[in-house]
Design an enzyme around this catalytic site. Structure first.
Site, mmCIF file in Angstrom:
data_model
loop_
_atom_site.group_PDB
_atom_site.id
_atom_site.type_symbol
_atom_site.label_atom_id
_atom_site.label_comp_id
_atom_site.label_asym_id
_atom_site.label_seq_id
_atom_site.Cartn_x
_atom_site.Cartn_y
_atom_site.Cartn_z
ATOM 1 N N ASP A 194 -7.939 18.829 -13.762
ATOM 2 C CA ASP A 194 -8.231 17.508 -14.305
ATOM 3 C C ASP A 194 -7.806 17.521 -15.770
ATOM 4 O OD1 ASP A 194 -9.367 15.215 -15.447
ATOM 5 O OD2 ASP A 194 -11.028 15.211 -14.033
ATOM 6 N N LYS A 218 -8.829 6.308 -19.002
ATOM 7 C CA LYS A 218 -9.145 6.874 -20.303
ATOM 8 C C LYS A 218 -7.930 6.819 -21.246
ATOM 9 C CE LYS A 218 -13.124 7.813 -18.335
ATOM 10 N NZ LYS A 218 -12.915 7.629 -16.906
ATOM 11 N N TYR A 243 -17.733 16.909 -15.021
ATOM 12 C CA TYR A 243 -18.083 15.485 -15.075
ATOM 13 C C TYR A 243 -19.033 15.144 -13.929
ATOM 14 C CZ TYR A 243 -17.546 10.480 -14.271
ATOM 15 O OH TYR A 243 -17.791 9.152 -14.036
ATOM 16 N N ARG A 261 0.835 -1.205 0.000
ATOM 17 C CA ARG A 261 0.000 0.000 0.000
ATOM 18 C C ARG A 261 0.870 1.255 0.000
ATOM 19 N NH1 ARG A 261 -1.418 2.267 4.604
ATOM 20 N NH2 ARG A 261 -1.670 0.297 5.713
#
Length: 387
Positions: free
Chosen positions: A170, A195, A98, A46
């Site tokens: 973003d 994406k 978004y 992690r």
């Protein structure tokens, strides 16, 4: 080296034990310590993983940042960044946004005492007016999703610095191949790696890149503490995607421009939104701050009744959510990506029931144009049927 070379060379020569060109996937969750108080740099996955570390270094380099952090999804990346703020803090956000980001802000983070104001960030005076004493950051989408509005990143970063605010951008639609917000004054860049960076519709991922040692340390703490980190297999898939990013983005852009030109000329289409068109309101700003226009095109048809006919008649282009993969996709924002935004807000912003969004893939442009043309033609015929 040029960015294209850096991307292709991601991980090459980094596995010194074997010399593997393709950096291995390290599935280990725990790592042996050489001795008391000693570490190989990897203790628990992690906190750090060798495969993820290669990816994080690559995206930080691509974005001209200091540190990169790979997360389990784009939303996990945004949520991690929002961990920088405390109860009572206020954030200015792009008006056209978004739907998943809006949902996180309004349905989750407001319950923890954060406040958000949605502003047309193209209007500098409106931005300055909206800043409060509690404002801590400006969150920018550019181009916005789905109306492709262009924000002047350099100007927003300047305003933010005047007021001691962070600028968060973003950059999912543009990727570092086309636009690097940190070079324009931003502090943090976000990506849905699902994406364009992944590029093959086969990986879920999010990325954060930061500028500055102090900010990077804060994000490192949040990344490890919140724990929404990217697994090694998905990190490897994203590394693979980065290697072909430059080639894919060139084809995405060329195809999008050709598709946008055809849409402009079709009788079924009322408006086309693509920053690469010279009549786009943000065209000149985009030329100044970016080296390309990406592969996202939105358009409005003349009536909502046309929408189902178009979607049913598409054959090459798939009616599906998401974007940025090699395959072309068509999305209906009103019922898909932006369904969680109240209808009255969608109407105010311009996300109406006549709006469609295309993620233009890397197929042959003639096939995409023919597919769209036939679907649009069918929508003009009263009682048009699926072919």
């Amino acid at each position: 080296m040029h960015l294209e070379t850096k991307l292709v060379q991601t991980g090459v020569g980094r596995d010194e034990n074997t010399g593997a060109i393709n950096f291995p996937v390290y599935f280990a969750t725990a790592y042996r310590h050489p001795g008391m108080g000693q570490s190989t740099g990897f203790d628990y996955t992690r906190t750090a993983n060798p495969t993820r570390a290669i990816l994080e270094e690559a995206i930080a380099t691509a974005e001209s940042g200091d540190s990169g952090f790979a997360c389990a999804s784009g939303m996990a990346a945004i949520h991690t960044v929002m961990g920088l703020f405390s109860q009572g803090d206020h954030v200015l956000v792009s008006l056209d946004l978004y739907g998943g980001t809006y949902r996180l802000f309004e349905q989750v983070l407001t319950r923890y005492g954060l406040a958000f104001t949605y502003v047309d960030l193209r209007d500098a005076s409106a931005v300055r007016t909206a800043i409060r004493s509690q404002t801590r950051a400006i969150f920018v989408e550019t181009p916005t999703n789905p109306l492709m509005q262009i924000t002047d990143i350099r100007l927003i970063a300047q305003i933010a610095k005047e007021h001691g605010l962070l600028t968060i951008v973003d950059n999912t639609f543009m990727t570092p191949y086309c636009q690097r917000p940190l070079e324009l004054g931003a502090d943090i860049v976000l990506h849905s790696g699902t994406k364009y960076l992944g590029g093959h519709n086969d990986v879920l991922a999010g990325l954060i890149v930061s500028k500055g040692a102090e900010l990077s340390e804060k994000l490192k703490f949040l990344h490890n503490t919140i724990g929404a980190v990217l697994g090694p297999q998905d990190s490897w898939l994203l590394i693979r995607g980065l290697k072909t990013l430059a080639l894919r983005m060139e084809r995405h852009q060329a195809n999008a421009w050709a598709v946008a030109q055809r849409l402009k000329d079709h009788a079924a289409v009322a408006e086309v939104f693509y920053p690469g068109l010279q009549d786009h309101t943000g065209y000149l700003t985009q030329l100044e701050q970016a080296s390309g226009f990406s592969g996202m095109v939105s358009f409005r048809v003349r009536s909502a009744e046309q929408v189902p006919v178009i979607l049913q008649n598409l054959q090459v282009i798939s009616f599906a959510e998401s974007l940025g993969g090699v395959e072309s996709l068509c999305t209906y924002p009103a019922t898909q990506t932006h369904a969680d935004i109240p209808q009255e807000i969608r109407a105010y912003v311009g996300v109406c029931d006549r709006l469609l969004r295309l993620s233009v893939g890397i197929e042959h442009p003639d096939d995409l144009i023919e597919d769209l043309t036939l679907a649009l033609d069918a929508s003009l015929v009263a009682g048009g049927t699926v072919r």
